[in-house]
Design a protein around this motif. Structure first.
Motif, PDB file in Angstrom:
ATOM      1  N   LEU A 123       0.823  -1.203   0.000  1.00 37.50           N
ATOM      2  CA  LEU A 123       0.000   0.000   0.000  1.00 37.50           C
ATOM      3  C   LEU A 123       0.859   1.255   0.000  1.00 37.50           C
ATOM      4  N   SER A 124       2.159   1.092  -0.315  1.00 34.69           N
ATOM      5  CA  SER A 124       3.067   2.217  -0.126  1.00 34.69           C
ATOM      6  C   SER A 124       2.660   3.448  -0.915  1.00 34.69           C
ATOM      7  N   ARG A 125       1.919   3.247  -2.017  1.00 32.64           N
ATOM      8  CA  ARG A 125       1.558   4.418  -2.816  1.00 32.64           C
ATOM      9  C   ARG A 125       0.174   4.972  -2.481  1.00 32.64           C
ATOM     10  N   THR A 126      -0.529   4.356  -1.549  1.00 26.22           N
ATOM     11  CA  THR A 126      -1.892   4.805  -1.255  1.00 26.22           C
ATOM     12  C   THR A 126      -1.912   5.526   0.091  1.00 26.22           C
ATOM     13  N   PRO A 127      -2.976   6.288   0.340  1.00 27.86           N
ATOM     14  CA  PRO A 127      -3.082   6.975   1.650  1.00 27.86           C
ATOM     15  C   PRO A 127      -3.128   5.988   2.814  1.00 27.86           C
ATOM     16  N   LEU A 128      -3.495   4.729   2.527  1.00 27.61           N
ATOM     17  CA  LEU A 128      -3.556   3.741   3.596  1.00 27.61           C
ATOM     18  C   LEU A 128      -2.193   3.531   4.252  1.00 27.61           C
ATOM     19  N   PHE A 129      -1.144   3.855   3.507  1.00 28.15           N
ATOM     20  CA  PHE A 129       0.197   3.706   4.060  1.00 28.15           C
ATOM     21  C   PHE A 129       0.339   4.529   5.339  1.00 28.15           C
ATOM     22  N   GLN A 130      -0.158   5.768   5.251  1.00 26.63           N
ATOM     23  CA  GLN A 130      -0.107   6.650   6.421  1.00 26.63           C
ATOM     24  C   GLN A 130      -0.863   6.035   7.593  1.00 26.63           C
ATOM     25  N   THR A 131      -1.986   5.381   7.287  1.00 27.58           N
ATOM     26  CA  THR A 131      -2.762   4.730   8.340  1.00 27.58           C
ATOM     27  C   THR A 131      -1.899   3.709   9.060  1.00 27.58           C
ATOM     28  N   PHE A 132      -1.183   2.919   8.288  1.00 25.40           N
ATOM     29  CA  PHE A 132      -0.355   1.879   8.899  1.00 25.40           C
ATOM     30  C   PHE A 132       0.711   2.483   9.798  1.00 25.40           C
ATOM     31  N   VAL A 133       1.251   3.607   9.363  1.00 28.35           N
ATOM     32  CA  VAL A 133       2.266   4.257  10.179  1.00 28.35           C
ATOM     33  C   VAL A 133       1.635   4.795  11.467  1.00 28.35           C
ATOM     34  N   ALA A 134       0.485   5.459  11.310  1.00 30.84           N
ATOM     35  CA  ALA A 134      -0.158   6.078  12.463  1.00 30.84           C
ATOM     36  C   ALA A 134      -0.555   5.035  13.496  1.00 30.84           C
ATOM     37  N   VAL A 135      -1.014   3.904  13.008  1.00 26.09           N
ATOM     38  CA  VAL A 135      -1.482   2.845  13.889  1.00 26.09           C
ATOM     39  C   VAL A 135      -0.357   2.344  14.793  1.00 26.09           C
ATOM     40  N   GLN A 136       0.890   2.470  14.302  1.00 22.02           N
ATOM     41  CA  GLN A 136       2.008   1.947  15.082  1.00 22.02           C
ATOM     42  C   GLN A 136       2.798   3.028  15.788  1.00 22.02           C
ATOM     43  N   ASN A 137       2.209   4.217  15.877  1.00 26.88           N
ATOM     44  CA  ASN A 137       2.851   5.314  16.578  1.00 26.88           C
ATOM     45  C   ASN A 137       3.220   4.887  17.999  1.00 26.88           C
ATOM     46  N   PRO A 138       4.523   4.879  18.365  1.00 24.52           N
ATOM     47  CA  PRO A 138       4.908   4.341  19.672  1.00 24.52           C
ATOM     48  C   PRO A 138       4.369   5.147  20.849  1.00 24.52           C
ATOM     49  N   THR A 139       4.065   6.435  20.663  1.00 27.05           N
ATOM     50  CA  THR A 139       3.537   7.176  21.810  1.00 27.05           C
ATOM     51  C   THR A 139       2.097   6.765  22.117  1.00 27.05           C
ATOM     52  N   PHE A 140       1.351   6.336  21.096  1.00 22.79           N
ATOM     53  CA  PHE A 140       0.040   5.743  21.373  1.00 22.79           C
ATOM     54  C   PHE A 140      -0.302   4.711  20.302  1.00 22.79           C
ATOM     55  N   PRO A 141       0.151   3.468  20.506  1.00 18.64           N
ATOM     56  CA  PRO A 141      -0.023   2.430  19.481  1.00 18.64           C
ATOM     57  C   PRO A 141      -1.478   1.965  19.361  1.00 18.64           C
ATOM     58  N   VAL A 142      -2.165   2.521  18.366  1.00 13.90           N
ATOM     59  CA  VAL A 142      -3.561   2.159  18.147  1.00 13.90           C
ATOM     60  C   VAL A 142      -3.703   0.656  17.882  1.00 13.90           C
ATOM     61  N   VAL A 143      -2.671   0.084  17.268  1.00 11.00           N
ATOM     62  CA  VAL A 143      -2.765  -1.340  16.946  1.00 11.00           C
ATOM     63  C   VAL A 143      -2.924  -2.179  18.214  1.00 11.00           C
ATOM     64  N   LEU A 144      -2.316  -1.733  19.309  1.00  9.56           N
ATOM     65  CA  LEU A 144      -2.479  -2.460  20.571  1.00  9.56           C
ATOM     66  C   LEU A 144      -3.923  -2.376  21.057  1.00  9.56           C
ATOM     67  N   VAL A 145      -4.508  -1.184  20.904  1.00 11.14           N
ATOM     68  CA  VAL A 145      -5.907  -1.041  21.315  1.00 11.14           C
ATOM     69  C   VAL A 145      -6.771  -2.023  20.531  1.00 11.14           C
ATOM     70  N   LEU A 146      -6.524  -2.093  19.214  1.00  8.71           N
ATOM     71  CA  LEU A 146      -7.316  -3.003  18.387  1.00  8.71           C
ATOM     72  C   LEU A 146      -7.139  -4.442  18.853  1.00  8.71           C
ATOM     73  N   ALA A 147      -5.895  -4.811  19.129  1.00  6.10           N
ATOM     74  CA  ALA A 147      -5.631  -6.178  19.578  1.00  6.10           C
ATOM     75  C   ALA A 147      -6.312  -6.448  20.916  1.00  6.10           C
ATOM     76  N   TYR A 148      -6.219  -5.466  21.833  1.00  8.55           N
ATOM     77  CA  TYR A 148      -6.816  -5.667  23.158  1.00  8.55           C
ATOM     78  C   TYR A 148      -8.337  -5.740  23.085  1.00  8.55           C
ATOM     79  N   VAL A 149      -8.916  -4.971  22.154  1.00  7.49           N
ATOM     80  CA  VAL A 149     -10.373  -5.043  21.995  1.00  7.49           C
ATOM     81  C   VAL A 149     -10.773  -6.473  21.659  1.00  7.49           C
ATOM     82  N   VAL A 150     -10.041  -7.078  20.723  1.00  4.01           N
ATOM     83  CA  VAL A 150     -10.348  -8.460  20.355  1.00  4.01           C
ATOM     84  C   VAL A 150     -10.157  -9.390  21.551  1.00  4.01           C
ATOM     85  N   MET A 151      -9.050  -9.183  22.279  1.00  2.96           N
ATOM     86  CA  MET A 151      -8.772 -10.084  23.396  1.00  2.96           C
ATOM     87  C   MET A 151      -9.783  -9.911  24.532  1.00  2.96           C
ATOM     88  N   ALA A 152     -10.373  -8.717  24.647  1.00  2.00           N
ATOM     89  CA  ALA A 152     -11.327  -8.481  25.737  1.00  2.00           C
ATOM     90  C   ALA A 152     -12.730  -8.961  25.384  1.00  2.00           C
TER      91      ALA A 152
END
Ligand SMILES: Nc1ncnc2c1ncn2[C@@H]1O[C@H](COP(=O)(O)OP(=O)(O)OP(=O)(O)O)[C@@H](O)[C@H]1O
Ligand SMILES: [Mg+2]
Lengths: 272, 361
Positions: A123-152
């Motif tokens: 997806l490097s050429r699409t706007p979704l690329f930015q989404t992937f980067v944002a999701v892994q932002n170390p100051t607030f990793p959204v991807v962890l929230v998504l994972a925890y939602v599933v686990m909860a």
């Protein structure tokens, strides 16, 4: 409750106390015991000043709050709609919500890692690329929230389901509607307040889960509280145990605070 | 009784007492036909009881008027306007449910004020009105109680006040008394009736208790398998039931065998004019217990099977010569000496009798 404590009850209570308190006490003694000077609280004072203590604890708390908000926003409407509209779908949803219990966190995180690697490549050429980067932002990793939602999900589903079972949702909604409330109003004004106990339980379990989660966070390379404890422990044995004791107390304090804030007095006995 | 409250309420309600019409309503749930072409008109300000055996579609009919259920075909009209497509919260119908339906998280006043809150009435105003309504149902002193602190009867009173809070044009009661014990039931149903008459509000009252229906309603609609069987004033329904089903559902009926020819029936050794639909030949004559005479008679062919003391009267069950059993109510003094096994003669008064096709047995 003026219930008599029979010898049996004492025995069980005693055993449970031994089981839980002895390791805790041993850990505590280990952290404050210094062969040269006797009692020494240096390990505890060290923690608070240690690098990353505050930031990792804060991150864990932020993750917990975000997870609770997301999972409740997702599940409360879903479970209520299920009960009102399609009771026959319940077993299906129950099975789906129980899946995270069956899938080991290791397998789960391996899947996430694969997606995170694959995504940016394709997806490097699409706007979704930015989404992937944002999701892994170390100051607030959204991807962890998504994972925890599933686990909860399994815990939250069960807590909400038992809460809904205790009230007659259909009648409450119909009563509210015959009083001139639209469907959303009926849900917010008549059903939700009576789910307070269930919402509290769900938040409770999610909070405990997020504060204690290690595998996913570690493998994805983030550093919330549990991971930080592990890293500190590698360098200093006494301090790592002190941190564990402290984290136990912190979790406890948070759960008690949540219980206190929710006021558990009226929720249980509200069916006359 | 707070006169100012009722009089203002009364004015408000009487102005707009509504006519309700069900027009050939039909509703199926999978294989079950809950309503099979129901036609019924409720007059303005009338207290109409919907009576029928379990599963005959009473609740379904009521829920259609409330807007919780939608007909497969047919229409619901209020004052001539078709409301079939109007959502439940704009129907202007107050409802009291069979199960306790108060909001557990609100106290009595707030429960009653719930509808006013939805209408964005100011806090002080709605609390005042809710308090008035609680006064009206006799719970002025319980306004701060939560539902779990109220008895079943009190909860239903609060539910009634809540249903009246928005001055609805129609009041719907779905077996509001069925969860209560006998004494409370009796009190509350009289109170509902009194309130309804004071407010003059069109009311539909669902019940499967025929005594309840006959004692409070202006008219009683008897339903059977999703259809209307008969709709009439209680006295007419009891005295001149249109069908055998109504006759046997409302009050107690005994079936006594007879022979029908040319509109008269031979029964218990005499010939009486017959009413009702039945082909000539063997029929059953339907008799109310109070119409049947029982006299001790050493040569009588009937035998007393059992007696039951009901207060003012004694209900005597007699087995006739051909084996059928009939019930008769006798004043207590006439029934002395009629123990089980006593020989008796059974008689009918000189009045036309209702006949029906012979029941299979
Ligand atoms: N939501 C539903 N789904 C399936 N069947 C239904 C539903 N509601 C009602 N029915 C069926 O429709 C029929 C009529 O039901 P209804 O509740 O109107 O009866 P009722 O006259 O109120 O009976 P009762 O006196 O027992 O309350 C019954 O056979 C019932 O099983
Ligand atoms: Mg019903």
């Amino acid at each position: 409750m003026a219930r008599r404590l029979t010898p049996w009850r004492w025995a069980v209570l005693g055993l449970a106390a031994v089981y839980f308190l002895v390791p805790l006490a041993a850990s505590f003694v280990f952290t404050v015991d210094d062969p040269r000077h006797g009692v020494d609280f240096g390990a505890y004072t060290g923690i608070v000043s240690a690098d990353g203590f505050g930031s990792s604890l804060l991150l864990s708390l932020e993750l917990a709050v975000a997870t609770i908000v997301v999972v409740l926003l997702l599940m409360v409407p879903a479970v209520t709609a299920l009960r009102l509209g399609a009771p026959r779908l319940r077993p299906v949803v129950e099975v789906i919500c129980s899946l995270p219990l069956v899938v080991p966190p290791i397998a789960f995180v391996a899947g996430i890692v694969t997606v995170l690697k694959w995504g940016p490549q394709y997806l490097s050429r699409t706007p979704l690329f930015q989404t992937f980067v944002a999701v892994q932002n170390p100051t607030f990793p959204v991807v962890l929230v998504l994972a925890y939602v599933v686990m909860a999900l399994p815990f939250v589903y069960r807590a909400l389901d038992s809460g809904l079972r205790a009230i007659d949702v259909r009648t409450l909604v119909e009563a509210a509607r015959s009083c001139g409330a639209s469907l959303p109003q009926a849900l917010v004004r008549a059903v939700l307040p009576n789910l307070r106990g269930a919402l509290l339980n769900a938040s409770f379990l999610t909070l405990a889960l997020v504060l204690g989660e290690f595998t996913v966070a570690q493998l994805l390379g983030f550093q919330p509280f549990a991971v930080w404890i592990y890293n500190v422990g590698g360098s200093q044995a006494q301090m790592s145990v002190a941190v564990s004791v402290l984290s136990l107390l912190v979790t406890w304090a948070l759960l008690l605070a949540l219980a206190g804030a929710g006021g558990r007095d009226r929720t249980a006995s509200s069916r006359g | 009784m707070n006169m100012t409250v009722t009089s203002t309420l009364e004015k408000a309600a009487a102005e707009k007492a509504a006519t309700v019409e069900f027009r050939s309503l039909r509703r199926e749930f999978g294989p079950t036909v809950a309503l099979d072409g129901l036609d019924l008109t409720v007059r303005p300000g009338e207290f109409l009881a919907l009576l029928g055996p379990s599963g005959c579609g009473k609740t379904t009919a009521l829920r259609m008027l409330a807007g919780f259920e939608h007909p497969d075909s047919g229409a619901v009209l209020v004052d001539g306007a078709d409301v079939t497509g109007v959502p439940a919260h704009r129907r202007d119908a107050g409802m009291v449910f069979q199960s306790y339906s108060l909001f557990p998280h609100l106290n009595a006043v707030d429960n009653v004020a719930f509808g006013l809150r939805m209408r964005k009435v100011r806090t002080a105003e709605r609390r005042a009105r809710a308090a008035e309504l609680l006064e009206l149902v006799g719970l002025g002193d319980k306004r701060d109680r939560y539902p779990h602190q109220l008895s079943g009867g009190q909860q239903q009173r609060v539910a009634l006040a809540r249903a009246l809070a928005l001055r609805p044009r129609v009041l719907l009661l779905d077996e509001p008394l069925s969860a209560l014990d006998a004494k409370v039931r009796l009190n509350l149903r009289e109170e509902i009736r009194r309130l309804q008459q004071e407010l003059g509000i069109t009311t539909l009252f669902v019940t499967h208790d025929q005594e309840e229906a006959l004692s409070v309603a202006d008219r009683v609609a008897v339903m059977r398998a999703g259809r209307l069987e008969q709709c009439a004033a209680p006295a007419e329904l009891y005295g001149r039931p249109a069908t055998a089903f109504v006759a046997e559902f409302v009050g107690t009926m005994s079936r006594i065998p007879g022979e029908l020819t040319d509109g008269t029936v031979a029964v218990l050794g005499r010939r009486l004019p017959a009413e009702g639909e039945a082909a000539d030949g063997s029929v059953d004559v339907l008799v109310r217990p109070e119409a049947l005479g029982v006299r001790a008679d050493a040569d009588g062919t009937g035998r007393v099977v059992a007696t039951a003391f009901l207060g003012a009267v004694v209900r005597v069950t007699v087995r006739l010569a051909d084996g059928t059993e009939a019930k008769a109510d006798l004043p207590a003094h006439e029934a002395t000496g009629l123990g089980a096994g006593a020989p008796v003669t059974v008689s009918l008064p000189d009045r036309p009798v209702l006949v029906a096709g012979r029941a299979q047995s």
